[in-house]
Design an enzyme around this catalytic site. Sequence first.
Site, short mmCIF file in Angstrom:
data_model
loop_
_atom_site.label_atom_id
_atom_site.label_comp_id
_atom_site.label_asym_id
_atom_site.label_seq_id
_atom_site.Cartn_x
_atom_site.Cartn_y
_atom_site.Cartn_z
N ALA A 1 11.71 -9.48 11.83
CA ALA A 1 10.02 -10.01 12.08
C ALA A 1 9.43 -9.62 10.42
O ALA A 1 10.09 -8.98 9.89
CB ALA A 1 9.81 -10.12 13.03
N MET A 2 8.31 -10.30 10.10
CA MET A 2 7.22 -10.31 9.54
C MET A 2 6.78 -8.44 9.78
O MET A 2 6.81 -8.33 11.25
CB MET A 2 6.34 -10.54 9.17
CG MET A 2 7.05 -12.44 8.82
SD MET A 2 7.51 -12.24 6.85
CE MET A 2 5.38 -11.64 6.16
N ASN A 3 6.19 -7.89 9.17
CA ASN A 3 6.06 -6.40 9.32
C ASN A 3 6.56 -5.93 10.06
O ASN A 3 6.20 -4.83 11.26
CB ASN A 3 4.15 -7.06 10.34
CG ASN A 3 3.56 -5.72 9.90
OD1 ASN A 3 4.01 -5.09 9.39
ND2 ASN A 3 2.04 -5.95 10.00
N SER A 4 7.83 -5.33 9.72
CA SER A 4 8.52 -4.50 10.84
C SER A 4 9.00 -3.30 9.91
O SER A 4 10.14 -2.46 10.54
CB SER A 4 9.98 -5.36 11.18
OG SER A 4 10.64 -5.72 10.51
N GLY A 5 9.01 -3.49 9.08
CA GLY A 5 9.33 -2.10 8.03
C GLY A 5 10.38 -2.31 7.46
O GLY A 5 10.49 -0.63 6.56
N ASP B 1 16.25 -5.45 -1.35
CA ASP B 1 14.68 -6.13 -0.78
C ASP B 1 14.73 -8.19 -0.22
O ASP B 1 15.70 -8.78 -1.63
CB ASP B 1 13.69 -5.63 -1.45
CG ASP B 1 12.59 -5.58 0.19
OD1 ASP B 1 13.30 -6.39 0.95
OD2 ASP B 1 11.23 -5.87 -0.54
N GLU B 2 14.74 -8.33 0.92
CA GLU B 2 14.21 -9.72 0.42
C GLU B 2 15.28 -10.39 0.17
O GLU B 2 15.24 -11.61 -0.15
CB GLU B 2 12.80 -10.18 -0.43
CG GLU B 2 11.94 -9.80 -0.66
CD GLU B 2 11.31 -9.95 0.44
OE1 GLU B 2 11.49 -10.77 1.63
OE2 GLU B 2 10.03 -9.36 0.80
#
EC number: 2.7.1.21
Length: 192
Positions: free
Chosen positions: A10-14, A85-86
Amino acid sequence: MAQLFFKYGAMNSGKSIEILKVANNYEEQKKPVLIFTSGMDTRDEVGYVSSRVGLRRRAVPIFDDTNIFDYVESCRQKPYCVLIDEVQFLTKAHVLQLANIVDTLDIPVMGFGLKNDFRNELFEGSKYMLLYADKIEEMKTICWFCHKKAIMNLRVDEQGKPIYDGEQIQIGGNETYYPVCRKCHQHPPLTV
């Protein structure tokens, strides 16, 4: 033997900081890596992997017409690893190119990204990474509102109200998205 890895969370999981850590580990051993990121990610600057803790690094931006396989194959110095990434923003063709890098060039590829969007639907890139990856790993984080594991992403508008419909892709960070558990996705304890 090289493999295709998909590390999602999820968002903000590093995820972004993990890419920077992996790159550093290889490069400390004098093993060059190649880092890519989506050209759609404009939160910081196109062509950079940036973490919320402030670390950032230049990366090759991927656009719809980018052929990742051709780019990697044309490198004068073969990378020991390719980091993406992404990955959720990639197309099916891009994911097949990543698999081809692994199978033809024998270079490991690690893709990092979201699995599902704010509507809890798979992104195209994530869908095909789930189908083609040799190894799949969840990167965990906790719900923004409670102590449970976050498995979804909640999108909010400018007033902080939850949004469940709309365009799948809207670039944003902590002001737009929250990592949440299933319960808080359906009934977020937001004060509006």
